[in-house]
Scaffold this motif. Structure first.
Motif, PDB file in Angstrom:
ATOM      1  N   ARG A 130       0.845  -1.188   0.000  1.00  0.00           N
ATOM      2  CA  ARG A 130       0.000   0.000   0.000  1.00  0.00           C
ATOM      3  C   ARG A 130       0.882   1.241   0.000  1.00  0.00           C
ATOM      4  O   ARG A 130       2.047   1.195   0.410  1.00  0.00           O
ATOM      5  CB  ARG A 130      -0.887   0.042   1.247  1.00  0.00           C
ATOM      6  N   MET A 131       0.325   2.348  -0.453  1.00  0.00           N
ATOM      7  CA  MET A 131       0.969   3.622  -0.204  1.00  0.00           C
ATOM      8  C   MET A 131       0.876   3.931   1.281  1.00  0.00           C
ATOM      9  O   MET A 131      -0.019   3.462   1.982  1.00  0.00           O
ATOM     10  CB  MET A 131       0.312   4.722  -1.035  1.00  0.00           C
ATOM     11  N   MET A 132       1.797   4.726   1.767  1.00  0.00           N
ATOM     12  CA  MET A 132       1.797   5.120   3.170  1.00  0.00           C
ATOM     13  C   MET A 132       0.857   6.318   3.375  1.00  0.00           C
ATOM     14  O   MET A 132       0.639   7.107   2.442  1.00  0.00           O
ATOM     15  CB  MET A 132       3.212   5.482   3.600  1.00  0.00           C
ATOM     16  N   PRO A 133       0.298   6.489   4.584  1.00  0.00           N
ATOM     17  CA  PRO A 133      -0.610   7.621   4.811  1.00  0.00           C
ATOM     18  C   PRO A 133      -0.033   8.971   4.405  1.00  0.00           C
ATOM     19  O   PRO A 133      -0.738   9.806   3.819  1.00  0.00           O
ATOM     20  CB  PRO A 133      -0.880   7.543   6.315  1.00  0.00           C
ATOM     21  N   ASN A 134       1.258   9.195   4.674  1.00  0.00           N
ATOM     22  CA  ASN A 134       1.841  10.502   4.350  1.00  0.00           C
ATOM     23  C   ASN A 134       2.079  10.695   2.862  1.00  0.00           C
ATOM     24  O   ASN A 134       2.314  11.833   2.419  1.00  0.00           O
ATOM     25  CB  ASN A 134       3.139  10.704   5.125  1.00  0.00           C
ATOM     26  N   ASP A 135       2.014   9.613   2.073  1.00  0.00           N
ATOM     27  CA  ASP A 135       2.147   9.756   0.620  1.00  0.00           C
ATOM     28  C   ASP A 135       1.003  10.578   0.031  1.00  0.00           C
ATOM     29  O   ASP A 135       1.152  11.161  -1.052  1.00  0.00           O
ATOM     30  CB  ASP A 135       2.143   8.377  -0.055  1.00  0.00           C
ATOM     31  N   PHE A 136      -0.127  10.608   0.733  1.00  0.00           N
ATOM     32  CA  PHE A 136      -1.308  11.318   0.239  1.00  0.00           C
ATOM     33  C   PHE A 136      -1.279  12.806   0.581  1.00  0.00           C
ATOM     34  O   PHE A 136      -2.160  13.544   0.149  1.00  0.00           O
ATOM     35  CB  PHE A 136      -2.578  10.691   0.821  1.00  0.00           C
ATOM     36  N   ARG A 137      -0.289  13.254   1.358  1.00  0.00           N
ATOM     37  CA  ARG A 137      -0.279  14.652   1.810  1.00  0.00           C
ATOM     38  C   ARG A 137       1.135  15.243   1.807  1.00  0.00           C
ATOM     39  O   ARG A 137       1.566  15.875   2.767  1.00  0.00           O
ATOM     40  CB  ARG A 137      -0.912  14.740   3.204  1.00  0.00           C
ATOM     41  N   LEU A 138       1.839  15.022   0.725  1.00  0.00           N
ATOM     42  CA  LEU A 138       3.205  15.528   0.606  1.00  0.00           C
ATOM     43  C   LEU A 138       3.271  17.045   0.750  1.00  0.00           C
ATOM     44  O   LEU A 138       4.166  17.585   1.400  1.00  0.00           O
ATOM     45  CB  LEU A 138       3.791  15.118  -0.743  1.00  0.00           C
TER      46      LEU A 138
ATOM     47  N   ARG B 163      11.899  14.267   3.254  1.00  0.00           N
ATOM     48  CA  ARG B 163      11.050  14.355   2.069  1.00  0.00           C
ATOM     49  C   ARG B 163      10.771  15.800   1.650  1.00  0.00           C
ATOM     50  O   ARG B 163      10.249  16.029   0.558  1.00  0.00           O
ATOM     51  CB  ARG B 163       9.735  13.601   2.293  1.00  0.00           C
ATOM     52  N   SER B 164      11.135  16.742   2.478  1.00  0.00           N
ATOM     53  CA  SER B 164      11.058  18.137   2.035  1.00  0.00           C
ATOM     54  C   SER B 164      12.201  18.473   1.077  1.00  0.00           C
ATOM     55  O   SER B 164      12.132  19.469   0.348  1.00  0.00           O
ATOM     56  CB  SER B 164      11.105  19.087   3.235  1.00  0.00           C
ATOM     57  N   ARG B 165      13.248  17.612   1.040  1.00  0.00           N
ATOM     58  CA  ARG B 165      14.421  17.869   0.198  1.00  0.00           C
ATOM     59  C   ARG B 165      14.629  16.820  -0.888  1.00  0.00           C
ATOM     60  O   ARG B 165      15.080  17.139  -1.976  1.00  0.00           O
ATOM     61  CB  ARG B 165      15.678  17.930   1.075  1.00  0.00           C
TER      62      ARG B 165
END
Length: 480
Positions: free
Chosen positions: A90-98, A314-316
């Motif tokens: 599955r995608m991770m929960p935070n993948d939906f809110r980058l 992931r901000s960079r």
């Protein structure tokens, strides 16, 4: 002229899972037409011919930009379910809110929690094998099948990173089912010789034998006809002649190259249509082990590592998902043949608008794939592995780590060309996969993805399609 309640283009993951859910609610006298551009080649043919289809997919499009960039997919009954390796994280929960969390990319118009029940249903349909003692993403139920057997290096990684290393979720059967044998771990999963993995032909072929369904093979969809903002039918070519089928509801599932191509040829232009063509970026790493033998696993890819996946980095630069391969890759040293581990490191990419699918005036029957470059975000993630991968492997008996360059030419995942979103000005379809302008036109598949998380997309494609079909029967949705 015959009219249909539903016309579906394609027979891959998006189309087949949409049809599965639609048929659960459809009337007993419903009329459904499915148009499949390719033919139907069974397992014996594919293994004997060493290919998944009698259509050379590379001859169906043109390329511009990076000469070594490859795009892989299958044209034929079952689409990508023929050639896939059946990896189903599955995608991770935070993948939906980058964007919200890390200030990059775009947020999805739906959340992990909204998609979770549909992940669960897709996993049940595919009989997914996965961990029974914890997963990196929240789950409401256990996996249908037990996890595959770890290798000894996997066990060491699990001991070192109990919350970061897991058996790979997969549609390669751990336990035989009525339609599939147990995985033989031969590591040629694109041409599985024993039908151990989920495919449309193995597990969902009954949909296409339903009395309500008419399947036309060798039928290439050319355009969607519209009148007054509503889709009225599909123009297709079969046996050298063009035909038009009338329909009340149209579902495009031709893949993320041909969905935008069909929409462009239908006159349904949008500033983002065909743009943000992308996929994940990956490199392989060889880990030379000190006294630890490998290759005891029960499938081709045994472990999943999340140690470099989520966090402030992931901000960079992009998240990285690590796969451990159980494919023999021996050392040329007597007595140490098996003391080696292949790791594949998959990094997310951020879509760039300059990478796109476009029309060609010289070759109107073929889309042009303009792919100029991967994003700096992805390449910084690849560069970070030089320091990060040896560091996380320090807890194992490792002699050395060799990260191969250049990056792999493809992940065989085409993403981002019919992007979903809430705002019609900056998205082609909404969170239910409904076209913003033509509300009886559904566009399924990975073209909807606003971002390209490291997770393989097929499970998410299937879950989105199930959810979209159920939307027809929710209050405010279109009823069949």
């Amino acid at each position: 002229m015959t009219s249909f309640d539903l016309i579906v283009v394609g027979t891959g993951f998006g189309s087949s899972f949409y049809l599965h859910k639609y048929l659960q609610h459809a009337r007993s006298d419903a009329r459904i037409l499915v148009l499949e551009r390719g033919g139907s080649q069974d397992t014996n043919w594919q293994v004997a011919e060493r290919r998944n289809s009698d259509i050379d997919h590379t001859a169906t499009f043109l390329k511009q930009g990076m000469p070594d960039k490859a795009w892989r997919f299958t044209i034929g009954f079952g689409g990508g379910s023929n050639c896939w390796w059946a990896c189903t994280p599955r995608m991770m929960p935070n993948d939906f809110r980058l964007k919200s969390l890390y200030g990059v990319g775009r947020d999805w118009p739906i959340s992990y929690d909204q998609l979770e029940p549909w992940y669960q249903e897709a996993e049940e349909i595919m009989a997914i094998s996965g961990s029974d003692t914890g997963t990196p993403f929240p789950r409401s139920k256990a996996y249908p099948q037990p996890p595959h057997r770890f290798t000894d290096p996997d066990r060491l990684l699990k001991a070192a990173y109990p919350d970061g290393w897991f058996p790979q979720p997969t549609a390669r059967a751990r336990v035989a089912t009525e339609s599939r044998a147990a995985c033989c771990a031969n590591a040629v999963c694109n041409l599985c010789p024993i039908s151990a993995k989920f495919t449309v032909a193995n597990d969902l072929a009954g949909l296409y034998r339903d009395d309500r369904v008419t399947l036309l093979l060798r039928a290439e969809a050319l355009a969607v006809e519209t009148t007054g903002g509503m889709a009225t039918g599909v123009v297709y070519r079969r046996d050298g002649a063009e035909h038009t089928a009338r329909g009340d509801l149209i579902v495009l599932g031709a893949n993320a190259i041909f969905n935008p191509f069909i929409l462009m040829k239908s006159g349904l232009d949008h500033p983002l249509l065909g743009r943000r063509l992308h996929e994940q970026t990956s490199v392989d790493a060889l880990v030379y082990l000190d006294g630890v033998d490998n290759f005891q696993g029960s499938t081709s890819i045994t472990g999943h590592g999340y140690m470099l996946y989520d966090g402030p980095h992931r901000s960079r630069y992009g998240a990285c998902l690590i796969e451990s391969w159980n494919r023999p890759e021996f050392r040329n040293e007597p007595g140490r043949w098996r003391q080696i581990q292949l790791l594949k490191c998959i990094v997310e990419d951020l879509p760039l608008e300059r990478n796109r699918v476009a029309l060609s005036t010289e070759h109107p029957d073929k889309p042009v794939l303009h792919f100029e470059s991967r994003s700096d975000y992805a390449m910084r993630g690849i560069a970070a592995l030089d320091e990060a991968l040896p560091r996380i492997l320090e807890k194992l008996p490792v002699e050395r780590v060799e990260i191969k360059r250049p990056v792999n030419v493809t992940e065989a995942h085409v993403l981002g060309t019919t992007v979903m979103g809430d705002d019609p000005s900056d998205s082609v379809i909404d969170g239910d996969l409904v076209h913003h302008r033509v509300r009886n036109l559904i566009v399924v598949g990975s073209g909807a993805f606003p971002t390209g998380a490291p997770a393989n997309p097929s499970l998410t494609i299937s879950a989105l399609a199930l959810r979209a079909a159920e939307h027809l029967h929710r209050p405010g949705g279109r009823s069949s």
